[in-house]
Design an enzyme around this catalytic site. Structure first.
Site, short mmCIF file in Angstrom:
data_model
loop_
_atom_site.label_atom_id
_atom_site.label_comp_id
_atom_site.label_asym_id
_atom_site.label_seq_id
_atom_site.Cartn_x
_atom_site.Cartn_y
_atom_site.Cartn_z
N LYS A 240 0.82 -1.21 0.00
CA LYS A 240 0.00 0.00 0.00
C LYS A 240 0.85 1.27 0.00
O LYS A 240 0.44 2.29 -0.54
CB LYS A 240 -0.93 0.01 1.21
CG LYS A 240 -2.10 -0.96 1.10
CD LYS A 240 -3.05 -0.81 2.27
CE LYS A 240 -4.24 -1.75 2.13
NZ LYS A 240 -5.17 -1.62 3.28
N ARG A 241 2.03 1.19 0.61
CA ARG A 241 2.84 2.40 0.68
C ARG A 241 3.38 2.81 -0.70
O ARG A 241 3.86 3.93 -0.87
CB ARG A 241 3.99 2.23 1.66
CG ARG A 241 5.02 1.18 1.28
CD ARG A 241 5.98 0.92 2.43
NE ARG A 241 6.92 -0.11 2.14
CZ ARG A 241 8.08 0.07 1.52
NH1 ARG A 241 8.42 1.28 1.12
NH2 ARG A 241 8.90 -0.94 1.30
#
Length: 459
Positions: A240-241
């Site tokens: 997700k980052r």
């Protein structure tokens, strides 16, 4: 006939890497006139989610990936799996293991003390005594104790595992009777006629176990293709980052499905130096033997470039329909095509396109402070006042441009003296498509009203 499948577990959203695997499997089947199947592996009753299963179906629908037949849910096939467990028991190829938790903990402690890899020691493999009281057994397969397990991977080439190093008698059914992942996968792939399995290389360690089961059950082993993972720009596993990883999040961010699929097909596969592929071209050119062995890198800039390309080349009416989801409805607007043509040329996403159109169609209630200070002066307000008087009804861009240039010549001014103050009046800021096109879209009365509002603020 080539038969492929995509078999996600409904424990969360459909990951972008999962969609790539599905796409590769879909293209290989469709390119060869085969079948592509969708199976939901929902045997983990504690972790499964109906919402997640629906999200997988929703993602397939959005991406227009069709599948053959009905979706197969493993949770509806428990009786079938039990039959095959019993078959292996009856044939002496599997057995009941009564190992207790205390026994397992003690074994692991001993192995760790000897710095050995924790593994089951097959103590119940040939057990013939009286079963211990109070223990619900698990069912274990009899794995080979020596030799090698070999197969030719369509991407990685020849793969060889030493059976003694990687296999113990692994569990195929838990003590509550529920089957394990590797067991159900083999049963379903075999009975569904799957000939080719394309999946992430995180499944490579499962393959020798599944081959043991294929052999024990007398099933034909499919061709395996283990695809290298997708990494973020920093070289670590995509997460997700690095950006959105949920497929439907890309829809919410304003990406078109055809752009996302085009982007994904190029992550690990290529056809010469081509970058743009229609679905028909993907089907025509795709060959899993041309998938790279190396991990691919997720490039957000590349995705935005592709999305801009597909937006720019999209049908205006189709774009108008899609923009409704982003709070803009131009479907019945008299200047729908002009609006679409102006804004799709500059947008990277549908969100950007929608925001630009909102700015144009909604009369400004305030003005960008920096733009106002830079472009709104006494002289520019005076020029705007005179310009407003020249605007006539039934404005069109070409006529507007002609009259504007005549007006500027007559007043000893240049286009830059008028264009930016006019943009501020019309949109509240200093960025927009051509002022002549936006004047045609809004019409003379609305343009005059917005000029008047700016002049009133400047007084």
């Amino acid at each position: 006939m080539i038969v492929t499948r995509f078999a996600p577990s409904p424990t969360g959203y459909l990951h972008i890497g999962g969609l790539r695997t599905a796409l590769f499997s879909y293209l290989y089947a469709r390119a060869n006139g085969g079948k592509f199947l969708l199976r939901i592996e929902d045997t983990d009753l504690k972790r499964n989610s109906q919402e997640a299963a629906k999200a997988i179906e929703e993602a397939f629908k959005w991406c227009n990936l069709d599948y053959d037949g009905q979706i197969v849910y493993q949770s509806s096939r428990f009786d079938l799996y039990k039959q095959y467990v019993q078959k292996l028991l009856d044939e002496g190829k599997a057995y009941k293991c009564y190992m207790s938790k205390d026994e397992l903990d003690e074994l692991r402690a001993q192995q760790e003390a000897r710095k050995e890899r924790p593994r089951y020691d097959n103590r119940y493999r040939d057990f013939t005594g009286t079963p211990p009281a109070g223990i619900e057994p698990v069912i274990r397969i009899k794995s080979p104790l020596s030799g090698t397990i070999e197969f030719n991977d369509g991407i990685k080439g020849e793969i060889k595992f030493n059976a003694a190093d990687i296999l113990d008698d692994f569990i195929i059914a838990r003590s509550d009777g529920t089957p394990t992942y590797n067991f159900t996968v083999v049963i379903d792939d075999a009975l569904m006629g799957v000939t080719d399995v394309i999946r992430g290389d995180d499944h490579l360690s499962n393959t020798p176990k599944q081959i043991v089961l294929y052999n024990a059950l007398g099933f034909k082993i499919p061709k395996f293709y283990h695809v290298a993972m997708i990494n973020g720009a920093d070289g670590s596993k995509l997460s997700k980052r690095h950006g959105a990883t949920d497929v439907m999040e890309y829809k919410r961010m304003g990406y078109l499905p055809q752009a996302l699929l085009n982007f994904l097909v190029r992550l690990g596969w290529s056809h010469g130096d081509d970058e743009i592929f229609s679905m028909e071209e993907m089907k025509r050119y795709f060959d899993p033997n041309h998938i790279s062995k190396s991990a691919s890198t997720f490039n957000q800039t590349k995705l935005e470039w592709l999305n801009a390309h597909y937006i720019k080349n999209s049908d205006d009416d189709e774009l108008a329909i899609q923009l409704v989801e982003f709070g803009v409805d131009i479907r019945s607007h008299a200047k729908k095509h002009l609006i679409a043509q102006q804004y799709k040329q500059r947008a990277k996403t549908l969100v950007e396109m929608a925001e630009g159109i909102k700015v144009l169609l909604n009369r400004p209630s305030c003005y960008d402070e920096k733009a106002y200070k830079k472009f709104v002066t006494e002289s520019s307000l005076s020029l705007l006042t005179k310009f407003a008087d020249t605007l006539s009804a039934n404005l069109n861009a070409k006529e507007c441009e002609k009259r504007t240039m005549e007006f500027l010549d007559a007043n000893g001014a240049k286009l830059k003296d008028l264009a930016q103050p006019l943009r501020v009046a019309i949109t509240g800021g200093s960025v927009s498509p051509s002022i002549f096109e936006i004047c045609e879209i809004l019409g003379s009365d609305e343009v005059k009203t917005r000029i008047s509002n700016l002049i009133k603020k400047g007084l």
